[in-house]
Design an enzyme around this catalytic site. Sequence first.
Site, PDB file in Angstrom:
ATOM      1  N   SER A 171     -14.614  -3.156  34.797  1.00  0.00           N
ATOM      2  CA  SER A 171     -15.688  -3.394  35.750  1.00  0.00           C
ATOM      3  C   SER A 171     -17.005  -2.816  35.210  1.00  0.00           C
ATOM      4  CB  SER A 171     -15.298  -2.778  37.096  1.00  0.00           C
ATOM      5  OG  SER A 171     -16.118  -3.252  38.113  1.00  0.00           O
ATOM      6  N   ASP A 347      -9.181 -12.251  39.999  1.00  0.00           N
ATOM      7  CA  ASP A 347     -10.432 -11.481  40.107  1.00  0.00           C
ATOM      8  C   ASP A 347     -11.578 -12.446  40.386  1.00  0.00           C
ATOM      9  OD1 ASP A 347     -12.680  -9.903  39.805  1.00  0.00           O
ATOM     10  OD2 ASP A 347     -12.045  -8.992  37.913  1.00  0.00           O
ATOM     11  N   HIS A 380      -9.709  -7.976  41.574  1.00  0.00           N
ATOM     12  CA  HIS A 380     -10.460  -7.200  40.602  1.00  0.00           C
ATOM     13  C   HIS A 380      -9.793  -5.852  40.306  1.00  0.00           C
ATOM     14  CE1 HIS A 380     -13.902  -5.732  38.423  1.00  0.00           C
ATOM     15  NE2 HIS A 380     -14.117  -4.765  39.271  1.00  0.00           N
TER      16      HIS A 380
END
Lengths: 413, 209
Positions: A171, A347, A380
């Site tokens: 991320s 995601d 995610h």
Amino acid sequence: MEARILTDQPETPLEVDHQRAVFPEGLSLDCGAMLAPVEIAYRTYGILSAARDNAILICHALTGDQYVAETHPVTGRPGWWERMVGPGKPIDTDRFFVICSNVLGGCMGSTGPRSPNPSRPAFDAREDGDAVQELWGTEFPPITIRDMVRAQHALVRQLGIERLFAVIGGSMGGMQTLEWAATYPEMVFAAIPIATAPFHSAQNIAFNEVSRQAIFADPDWRGGRYWESGSIPARGLAVARMMAHITYLSEEALTRKFGRRTRRQNASPEASGDPEHPLSFFGEIFEVESYLRHQGSSFVLRFDANSYLTITRAMDWMDIGAEHDGDYAAPFVGTRTRFCVVSFTSDWLFPTSQSRVLVRALNRAAANVSFVEIDSDKGHDAFLLDEPDFDRTIRGFISGAAEHAGLHIGPKP
Amino acid sequence: MRLDQKLIAQMIAPGSRVLDIGSGDGSLIDHLFRERGCDARGIEIDMQEVTRSVAHGLPVVHGDADHDLAHYPDESFDYVVLQRTLQAVERPREVLRQMLRIGRHAIVSFPNFGHWELRLKLLTTGRMPNTAVWSTPWFATPNIHPCTIRDFLALCSDESYRVIDWMAIDEEGERAPWRRSIRLANLFGEQALFLLGRNEPASRDERLK
């Protein structure tokens, strides 16, 4: 308990003495400001080899911190990536020297909006006469992902490391990984950007903006000077976290975990948000609501609202092609770093299509790239959760890269 | 490693930069790295194979011949390999062009549709031939662009590719002996293996002649 945050001020977060490196000369930021002094809180695991060639830097995500592989001193919970980092784990601390630092702008010991503002003197604000040190608050200069990386670079050099064997992160940690490879290509032998993108998408900026507006709308935010009154904008920050947390999951994961199950609301009338009618509209709540409220209430105990504002803004400005007319290949031309790009099927915050943009850009730059999309329904957050294919990928890529780097550090006998 | 992959490996000079399109379980690139000191990378369409390869430390990206070659710069590789896949891509001519743009050489293997057994079955039964090599029925086959060895040579001639080396091989990958006669190879070869190069522009001296 989980509903308290919608009404009360939580207890003051525990103050902990974090391990820090200090840089009195400070850091020149992308915005042009000079930030000094700078302190970076960090943790290390494993042993640095005599050749100083076995260091892996882990970059944490938006709300992560340096406590990657040990019990968190504030929350008492396990490290956020303990299943990936440790002796015999895919990032094997028996073989590698692992570094993880709290990002610049963070609130777990590194210089950020909650740090004292050296340009402002302490002043007497409280009736008891104790001097209150002015904090940076919203006057903290705007920072970028590259500024975070510059701070990590200073730390790595202070630890006596000339070259990192690998930089890895998911991320926002993946964004830092990319900035490392672009800014200090000679220092990064292998880079593993996970569930990330070379730019922050309009949709993600939009989500961040909703989070920020929730904080701004909380009367306890007080224009960012909430520390003066000793309060924190707990409602706004909790709502920000609740909204963001939805984006870290997937519809499938939410359905699997909670479905449409309900539970009896707590007896406390505050829980309904409506003290007058405790059992009317909100007599029962869905389990997913209860879960999100818990996420919100536990988050405000460990995270600073102004840090949240500062870091989400840094993510919004992430665009590795910005200085190259939107060409994502240009920052990597001539790179000798080995890349391993990983995305997850479910995601939707950093979808595979964005990883593919990155992979194609790296191909255009003739970089050595591996690219895997892991099949997962966990959204995610999959990179933090149990995904055996993901673990195998990371372990295998690191072993392969170690072989190419000529690292011959076997596991402990 | 399959025998035909060994033949491919023998065509590749040690220390080269190699891209293997359709790298499967990665055994060719692993062999090229370990035994021949090559910088060998793979592209594979099957995600499970990609994951397995990367988990073995091999540099493989998820992608396919039709869509991902265009993103590589000119002459990124010394050899670009396409094993048993040319007949299954959407645009074989374009894929070959891309291979010889991003690589100095292309190594291509494909099942030969001119093999006598196929010809005989089509002739005698009047139905799409079904053999060990061509084993899926017409409605389910991924092989949408079958060609014969002579068809492939005609395309190379059209595109001015230089055929540096070629051989017919049987299904097990053993080299077949019909090397001197293209017509015999086209009749008896189950698979074909080609090493192609670009036809370099004529040197200045030659043009002056």
